[in-house]
Design a protein around this motif. Structure first.
Motif, PDB file in Angstrom:
ATOM      1  N   THR A  31       6.964  22.885  -3.347  1.00 37.23           N
ATOM      2  CA  THR A  31       7.696  22.255  -4.456  1.00 37.23           C
ATOM      3  C   THR A  31       7.205  20.827  -4.676  1.00 37.23           C
ATOM      4  O   THR A  31       6.647  20.193  -3.777  1.00 37.23           O
ATOM      5  CB  THR A  31       9.222  22.178  -4.181  1.00 37.23           C
ATOM      6  N   ASN A  32       7.491  20.346  -5.877  1.00 34.14           N
ATOM      7  CA  ASN A  32       7.071  18.990  -6.234  1.00 34.14           C
ATOM      8  C   ASN A  32       7.858  17.948  -5.435  1.00 34.14           C
ATOM      9  O   ASN A  32       7.326  16.884  -5.114  1.00 34.14           O
ATOM     10  CB  ASN A  32       7.273  18.793  -7.743  1.00 34.14           C
ATOM     11  N   ASP A  33       9.106  18.273  -5.112  1.00 32.86           N
ATOM     12  CA  ASP A  33       9.910  17.344  -4.291  1.00 32.86           C
ATOM     13  C   ASP A  33       9.250  17.119  -2.936  1.00 32.86           C
ATOM     14  O   ASP A  33       9.185  15.991  -2.446  1.00 32.86           O
ATOM     15  CB  ASP A  33      11.333  17.897  -4.079  1.00 32.86           C
ATOM     16  N   GLN A  34       8.772  18.202  -2.331  1.00 34.19           N
ATOM     17  CA  GLN A  34       8.092  18.079  -1.025  1.00 34.19           C
ATOM     18  C   GLN A  34       6.809  17.262  -1.176  1.00 34.19           C
ATOM     19  O   GLN A  34       6.508  16.403  -0.341  1.00 34.19           O
ATOM     20  CB  GLN A  34       7.764  19.475  -0.465  1.00 34.19           C
ATOM     21  N   VAL A  35       6.074  17.518  -2.252  1.00 30.68           N
ATOM     22  CA  VAL A  35       4.830  16.766  -2.507  1.00 30.68           C
ATOM     23  C   VAL A  35       5.155  15.279  -2.618  1.00 30.68           C
ATOM     24  O   VAL A  35       4.514  14.425  -1.987  1.00 30.68           O
ATOM     25  CB  VAL A  35       4.151  17.255  -3.823  1.00 30.68           C
ATOM     26  N   THR A  36       6.198  14.964  -3.402  1.00 30.93           N
ATOM     27  CA  THR A  36       6.559  13.574  -3.657  1.00 30.93           C
ATOM     28  C   THR A  36       6.982  12.872  -2.365  1.00 30.93           C
ATOM     29  O   THR A  36       6.565  11.739  -2.100  1.00 30.93           O
ATOM     30  CB  THR A  36       7.708  13.521  -4.696  1.00 30.93           C
ATOM     31  N   LYS A  37       7.813  13.554  -1.581  1.00 28.58           N
ATOM     32  CA  LYS A  37       8.280  12.954  -0.318  1.00 28.58           C
ATOM     33  C   LYS A  37       7.115  12.666   0.619  1.00 28.58           C
ATOM     34  O   LYS A  37       7.028  11.591   1.224  1.00 28.58           O
ATOM     35  CB  LYS A  37       9.286  13.888   0.373  1.00 28.58           C
ATOM     36  N   ALA A  38       6.204  13.631   0.727  1.00 32.83           N
ATOM     37  CA  ALA A  38       5.053  13.462   1.619  1.00 32.83           C
ATOM     38  C   ALA A  38       4.189  12.287   1.155  1.00 32.83           C
ATOM     39  O   ALA A  38       3.703  11.491   1.949  1.00 32.83           O
ATOM     40  CB  ALA A  38       4.235  14.747   1.664  1.00 32.83           C
ATOM     41  N   PHE A  39       4.036  12.179  -0.152  1.00 31.92           N
ATOM     42  CA  PHE A  39       3.237  11.092  -0.737  1.00 31.92           C
ATOM     43  C   PHE A  39       3.892   9.737  -0.449  1.00 31.92           C
ATOM     44  O   PHE A  39       3.236   8.794   0.004  1.00 31.92           O
ATOM     45  CB  PHE A  39       3.117  11.346  -2.244  1.00 31.92           C
ATOM     46  N   GLU A  40       5.190   9.675  -0.690  1.00 28.44           N
ATOM     47  CA  GLU A  40       5.908   8.404  -0.458  1.00 28.44           C
ATOM     48  C   GLU A  40       5.903   7.990   1.007  1.00 28.44           C
ATOM     49  O   GLU A  40       5.870   6.809   1.327  1.00 28.44           O
ATOM     50  CB  GLU A  40       7.361   8.534  -0.933  1.00 28.44           C
ATOM     51  N   SER A  41       5.938   8.995   1.878  1.00 22.82           N
ATOM     52  CA  SER A  41       5.983   8.661   3.304  1.00 22.82           C
ATOM     53  C   SER A  41       4.593   8.283   3.831  1.00 22.82           C
ATOM     54  O   SER A  41       4.447   7.923   4.995  1.00 22.82           O
ATOM     55  CB  SER A  41       6.534   9.845   4.094  1.00 22.82           C
ATOM     56  N   GLY A  42       3.581   8.409   2.956  1.00 22.66           N
ATOM     57  CA  GLY A  42       2.238   7.999   3.354  1.00 22.66           C
ATOM     58  C   GLY A  42       1.441   9.092   4.052  1.00 22.66           C
ATOM     59  O   GLY A  42       0.364   8.829   4.598  1.00 22.66           O
ATOM     60  N   ARG A  43       1.932  10.346   4.003  1.00 23.65           N
ATOM     61  CA  ARG A  43       1.174  11.433   4.640  1.00 23.65           C
ATOM     62  C   ARG A  43      -0.136  11.710   3.910  1.00 23.65           C
ATOM     63  O   ARG A  43      -1.065  12.271   4.455  1.00 23.65           O
ATOM     64  CB  ARG A  43       2.012  12.724   4.678  1.00 23.65           C
ATOM     65  N   CYS A  44      -0.177  11.368   2.619  1.00 28.27           N
ATOM     66  CA  CYS A  44      -1.450  11.533   1.898  1.00 28.27           C
ATOM     67  C   CYS A  44      -1.736  10.284   1.083  1.00 28.27           C
ATOM     68  O   CYS A  44      -0.817   9.525   0.734  1.00 28.27           O
ATOM     69  CB  CYS A  44      -1.434  12.770   1.009  1.00 28.27           C
ATOM     70  N   ASP A  45      -3.036  10.096   0.784  1.00 23.51           N
ATOM     71  CA  ASP A  45      -3.458   8.904   0.035  1.00 23.51           C
ATOM     72  C   ASP A  45      -3.189   9.066  -1.447  1.00 23.51           C
ATOM     73  O   ASP A  45      -2.913   8.095  -2.148  1.00 23.51           O
ATOM     74  CB  ASP A  45      -4.973   8.674   0.192  1.00 23.51           C
ATOM     75  N   ILE A  46      -3.351  10.287  -1.932  1.00 24.56           N
ATOM     76  CA  ILE A  46      -3.205  10.482  -3.379  1.00 24.56           C
ATOM     77  C   ILE A  46      -2.336  11.692  -3.687  1.00 24.56           C
ATOM     78  O   ILE A  46      -2.232  12.629  -2.894  1.00 24.56           O
ATOM     79  CB  ILE A  46      -4.561  10.652  -4.105  1.00 24.56           C
ATOM     80  N   LEU A  47      -1.738  11.622  -4.885  1.00 21.76           N
ATOM     81  CA  LEU A  47      -0.980  12.757  -5.393  1.00 21.76           C
ATOM     82  C   LEU A  47      -1.674  13.166  -6.677  1.00 21.76           C
ATOM     83  O   LEU A  47      -1.975  12.319  -7.523  1.00 21.76           O
ATOM     84  CB  LEU A  47       0.460  12.315  -5.663  1.00 21.76           C
ATOM     85  N   THR A  48      -1.959  14.447  -6.810  1.00 20.99           N
ATOM     86  CA  THR A  48      -2.594  14.883  -8.054  1.00 20.99           C
ATOM     87  C   THR A  48      -1.819  16.041  -8.662  1.00 20.99           C
ATOM     88  O   THR A  48      -1.345  16.929  -7.961  1.00 20.99           O
ATOM     89  CB  THR A  48      -4.080  15.267  -7.837  1.00 20.99           C
ATOM     90  N   THR A  49      -1.668  15.980  -9.985  1.00 23.35           N
ATOM     91  CA  THR A  49      -1.071  17.072 -10.761  1.00 23.35           C
ATOM     92  C   THR A  49      -1.317  16.778 -12.241  1.00 23.35           C
ATOM     93  O   THR A  49      -2.031  15.820 -12.582  1.00 23.35           O
ATOM     94  CB  THR A  49       0.433  17.233 -10.451  1.00 23.35           C
ATOM     95  N   ASP A  50      -0.717  17.602 -13.112  1.00 25.33           N
ATOM     96  CA  ASP A  50      -0.808  17.337 -14.550  1.00 25.33           C
ATOM     97  C   ASP A  50      -0.317  15.910 -14.817  1.00 25.33           C
ATOM     98  O   ASP A  50       0.647  15.468 -14.173  1.00 25.33           O
ATOM     99  CB  ASP A  50       0.114  18.284 -15.323  1.00 25.33           C
ATOM    100  N   ALA A  51      -0.918  15.230 -15.780  1.00 24.01           N
ATOM    101  CA  ALA A  51      -0.478  13.863 -16.092  1.00 24.01           C
ATOM    102  C   ALA A  51       1.019  13.833 -16.413  1.00 24.01           C
ATOM    103  O   ALA A  51       1.738  12.928 -15.996  1.00 24.01           O
ATOM    104  CB  ALA A  51      -1.289  13.313 -17.259  1.00 24.01           C
ATOM    105  N   SER A  52       1.506  14.858 -17.123  1.00 21.82           N
ATOM    106  CA  SER A  52       2.951  14.927 -17.425  1.00 21.82           C
ATOM    107  C   SER A  52       3.752  14.908 -16.132  1.00 21.82           C
ATOM    108  O   SER A  52       4.779  14.234 -16.019  1.00 21.82           O
ATOM    109  CB  SER A  52       3.272  16.202 -18.207  1.00 21.82           C
ATOM    110  N   GLY A  53       3.271  15.651 -15.126  1.00 20.24           N
ATOM    111  CA  GLY A  53       3.941  15.713 -13.827  1.00 20.24           C
ATOM    112  C   GLY A  53       3.869  14.377 -13.098  1.00 20.24           C
ATOM    113  O   GLY A  53       4.796  14.016 -12.375  1.00 20.24           O
ATOM    114  N   LEU A  54       2.791  13.632 -13.320  1.00 17.20           N
ATOM    115  CA  LEU A  54       2.691  12.301 -12.700  1.00 17.20           C
ATOM    116  C   LEU A  54       3.737  11.356 -13.306  1.00 17.20           C
ATOM    117  O   LEU A  54       4.433  10.645 -12.588  1.00 17.20           O
ATOM    118  CB  LEU A  54       1.293  11.709 -12.894  1.00 17.20           C
ATOM    119  N   TYR A  55       3.853  11.373 -14.635  1.00 19.99           N
ATOM    120  CA  TYR A  55       4.872  10.530 -15.285  1.00 19.99           C
ATOM    121  C   TYR A  55       6.260  10.918 -14.793  1.00 19.99           C
ATOM    122  O   TYR A  55       7.100  10.067 -14.500  1.00 19.99           O
ATOM    123  CB  TYR A  55       4.833  10.696 -16.812  1.00 19.99           C
TER     124      TYR A  55
END
Ligand SMILES: N[C@@H](CCC(=O)N[C@@H](CS)C(=O)NCC(=O)O)C(=O)O
Length: 336
Positions: free
Chosen positions: A174-198
């Motif tokens: 899920t996108n929530d899991q992606v976002t949490k992992a990104f915020e916690s610094g588990r990954c350097d970048i988050l990639t998805t559709d630009a709409s999803g980034l906004y």
């Protein structure tokens, strides 16, 4: 003879079941089952009272208004990326309206038909500002958070391979899991559709600490989809989308529609709004099908601005999603 008659009756029943269309099912049920995103701000999200909102949600509402005369007659079925196609194939939903990219493989081997683009998108990258990166070409060796079952995964692999760069993917459902992992610094970048980034940026605790890179690495035409083998329903899905776009082109809004209907001398407007011709009847719908969709949900521009436009937290510019007469590529075949 008697046996033969019985046999032909059985064959007729089987044939009628086999050809019973989605339109009949939806009319019988009195409700449209629409597959949507579990939660993507601006596109599909339920508020605290359980009311659904978003650009993809508004498309479901437009179909319900056109088919059942009432935009509220929708049962929303929240689906993650992996579940969405099975839900459509199995009949759990009548239509899929979930930021889904039209691709060759999906359109053919997954047995679905895409009903015209609701949002022209492309894949981008979000990075923490402190990473000091200005372009996607500087991402060699990065750890990337992505969501399973998406075109995102495939584009990422293509992009890094074609630029001879390495990456490590961490994949979530899920996108929530992606976002949490990104915020916690588990990954350097988050990639998805630009709409999803906004959309995702609106959920971050400290959005100013992140930036979206200028690179767009793919085409993501997000489109509603229906099952193969039901041309009547496919036509409805396409022409309701086209009606929303044409309404904007003809400057018909949810507010001025009654006035326009009473006064317009434009033959295409008259056909669209059911004043002349058989446009809705051609789709086996009531005369006011497009009128109901536009009156109750608004034209494409109203839908865009209400959900993702400048007055919303997403603040997305029309860009490619502007009308073809206005510098974008949003286009509808004629109502003729
Ligand atoms: N358009 C792409 C990506 C669609 C997609 O599922 N994107 C993710 C990331 S923005 C999403 O919507 N996630 C929401 C969720 O399932 O939690 C596709 O059709 O594969």
């Amino acid at each position: 003879m008697n046996k033969l008659l019985k046999l032909s009756a059985v064959v007729a029943v089987i044939a009628s079941v086999a050809t019973a269309g989605t339109l009949d099912d939806v009319k019988k049920a009195g409700i449209l089952k629409c597959g949507v995103n579990t939660g993507l701000p601006g596109f599909s999200e339920a508020d605290s009272k359980g009311a659904w909102r978003g650009l993809d949600v508004d498309y479901c509402r437009a179909i319900a208004a056109a088919v059942l005369g009432d935009a509220s007659k929708v049962k929303y079925v929240p689906l993650n990326a992996k579940e969405r196609f099975t839900a459509l194939q199995s009949g759990e939903i009548d239509i899929l309206s979930r930021n889904t990219t039209n691709t060759e493989t999906r359109d053919t081997s997954l047995g679905i038909n895409f009903a015209g683009v609701m949002y022209y998108d492309g894949q981008g990258f979000m990075v923490p500002k402190k990473l000091g990166v200005k372009s996607a070409k500087e991402l060699d060796g990065a750890t990337v958070c992505i969501q399973a079952g998406t075109t995102t995964e495939l584009n990422l692999a293509d992009y890094f391979r074609s630029h001879k760069m390495k990456y490590k993917a961490i994949t979530f459902d899920t996108n929530d899991q992606v976002t949490k992992a990104f915020e916690s610094g588990r990954c350097d970048i988050l990639t998805t559709d630009a709409s999803g980034l906004y959309a995702t940026r609106t959920k971050l605790k400290n959005p100013d600490a992140y930036m979206i890179l200028p690179d767009i690495i793919s085409k993501e035409p997000l489109a509603p989809a229906v099952r193969h083998g039901d041309d009547q329903w496919f036509d409805i899905a396409k022409w309701v989308r086209n009606a929303l776009v044409t309404a904007e082109e003809k400057k018909i809004t949810s507010k001025n529609i009654d006035d326009v209907k009473a006064k317009s001398t434009d033959p295409e407007v008259k056909r669209l709004l059911g004043v002349e011709g058989d446009m809705c009847k051609n789709l086996s719908l009531e005369k006011n099908c497009f009128y109901n969709a536009i009156k109750q949900v608004g034209n494409y521009g109203e839908i865009f601005e209400r959900n993702v436009g400048q007055a919303t937290p997403l603040k997305i510019k029309r860009g490619l999603n502007a009308l073809w007469t206005n510098g974008g590529i949003l286009y509808s075949p004629p109502f003729r």
